[in-house]
Design an enzyme around this catalytic site. Structure first.
Site, short mmCIF file in Angstrom:
data_model
loop_
_atom_site.label_atom_id
_atom_site.label_comp_id
_atom_site.label_asym_id
_atom_site.label_seq_id
_atom_site.Cartn_x
_atom_site.Cartn_y
_atom_site.Cartn_z
N ASP A 67 0.51 8.79 -7.21
CA ASP A 67 1.21 7.93 -8.25
C ASP A 67 0.81 6.66 -8.49
O ASP A 67 1.55 5.74 -9.40
CB ASP A 67 2.85 8.42 -9.00
CG ASP A 67 4.01 7.53 -7.68
OD1 ASP A 67 3.53 7.33 -6.88
OD2 ASP A 67 4.81 8.03 -7.86
N SER A 68 0.25 5.43 -7.51
CA SER A 68 0.03 4.48 -7.41
C SER A 68 -1.06 4.09 -8.51
O SER A 68 -1.77 3.10 -8.63
CB SER A 68 -0.38 3.93 -6.06
OG SER A 68 -1.45 5.26 -5.36
N ASP A 106 0.75 13.58 -6.37
CA ASP A 106 2.16 13.67 -6.16
C ASP A 106 2.96 13.73 -7.63
O ASP A 106 2.66 14.26 -9.20
CB ASP A 106 2.30 11.49 -6.54
CG ASP A 106 2.32 11.09 -5.28
OD1 ASP A 106 2.89 11.66 -4.51
OD2 ASP A 106 2.17 9.84 -5.48
N GLU A 205 6.88 5.67 5.14
CA GLU A 205 5.66 4.07 4.00
C GLU A 205 7.13 3.39 4.67
O GLU A 205 8.11 2.90 4.41
CB GLU A 205 5.83 4.62 2.21
CG GLU A 205 5.14 3.15 2.12
CD GLU A 205 5.23 3.40 0.46
OE1 GLU A 205 4.60 4.17 0.19
OE2 GLU A 205 4.09 2.12 -0.16
#
Ligand code: KIV
Length: 290
Positions: A67-68, A106, A205
């Site tokens: 979704d980046s 995502d 992350e």
């Protein structure tokens, strides 16, 4: 010989040349880690388009339609406004452009947190409409019930713990996690909870290295690091970050190229040639047949 596949635009499906390797499956990715150890780390990169997927596919084990894409493709401030439709459109393109890597899509913010049933509905649509093999969702223990609900119903889940960008408003920013004892315990606890719930792998992350190592050593499923540690069972980066598309990148990104500079120089040359009528030449123009 080119290592990328040729798109046959006369059909709706890409025709691979050379013949592609068999696509990796969720069990093969899960079993990459045996008895708590991984010999060769898993290679994962983000991909958002078919052509990008074609170029990355041969080198990667996993392509993540992250979704980046909200920031990278759409110029949004965060991942929060990303929609299910955006994820489906880009996810389908990446599946069409790849033959070897496992494609994970995502789940966007707001699409899965309300209940396991809601998560199932959205995840099933993402899988049916894109052809991807698995979904990824953010959150540890709080998402364990949802992960169990999905995996028991045929939806493989990759979890995401530590710095979870969809929770930026709760976390107060994108700083690395795990500096306090409380955060340390939470990350370890979240990892165990998603593993026990049935996640086949977990992204860690922005966690300080000792915790990334401890998490990797303590879990049976692969831990894929981003801003974590080389000791993780795999690594993931945002492709545009590692290619040097952006001036500002997080500290944990290694820029392997400066694609922005290449584009700048190339487009400057094009603009100059257009303005001086040096382009197009006879090579790029059609003349009447003799
Ligand atoms: O959205 C994304 O690209 C991600 C990776 C950074 C892990 O979740």
């Amino acid at each position: 010989m080119s290592t990328t596949f040729q798109l046959n635009t006369s059909t709706s499906r890409a025709t691979p040349t050379p013949k592609p390797r068999k696509r990796l499956t969720v069990p093969r990715i899960r079993d990459h880690k045996q008895d708590g150890k991984t010999k060769e780390p898993l290679v994962m990169l983000t991909a958002y388009t078919a052509r990008q997927a074609q170029l990355l596919d041969t080198h990667c084990d996993i392509l993540l339609v992250g979704d980046s894409l909200g920031q990278v493709i759409y110029g949004l401030d965060s991942t929060l406004p990303v929609t299910v439709d955006m994820m489906i459109n880009h996810g389908a393109a990446v599946v069409r452009g790849s033959y070897h890597s496992l494609v994970v899509v995502d789940m966007p913010f707001g699409a899965y947190e309300a209940s396991p049933e809601k998560a199932f509905e959205v995840a099933a649509k993402i899988m049916a409409d894109t052809g991807c093999a698995a979904v990824k969702l953010e959150g540890g223990e709080a998402m364990a019930e949802t992960i169990a609900f999905l995996t028991q119903r045929g939806i493989p889940v990759m979890a995401h713990v530590g710095l979870t960008p969809q929770a930026v408003n709760v976390l107060g920013g994108y700083a690395a996690r795990g500096r306090s004892q409380e955060e340390h315990e939470k990350i370890m606890h979240d990892g165990k909870a998603v593993q026990d719930a049935g996640a086949f792998a977990v992204v860690a992350e922005g966690v300080i290295e000792p915790i990334a190592i401890a998490l990797t050593q303590s879990l049976e499923i692969p831990v894929i690091g981003i801003g974590a540690s080389a000791e993780c069972d795999g690594q993931v980066l945002v492709t545009e970050d590692m290619l040097g598309m952006f001036e500002r990148v997080p500290r944990f990104v290694k820029r392997y190229e400066n694609i922005a500079e290449v584009i700048d120089k190339t487009v400057a040359q094009y603009a100059d040639e257009v303005r001086t009528r040096a382009f197009p030449t006879a090579d790029q123009t059609y003349q009447p047949k003799k």
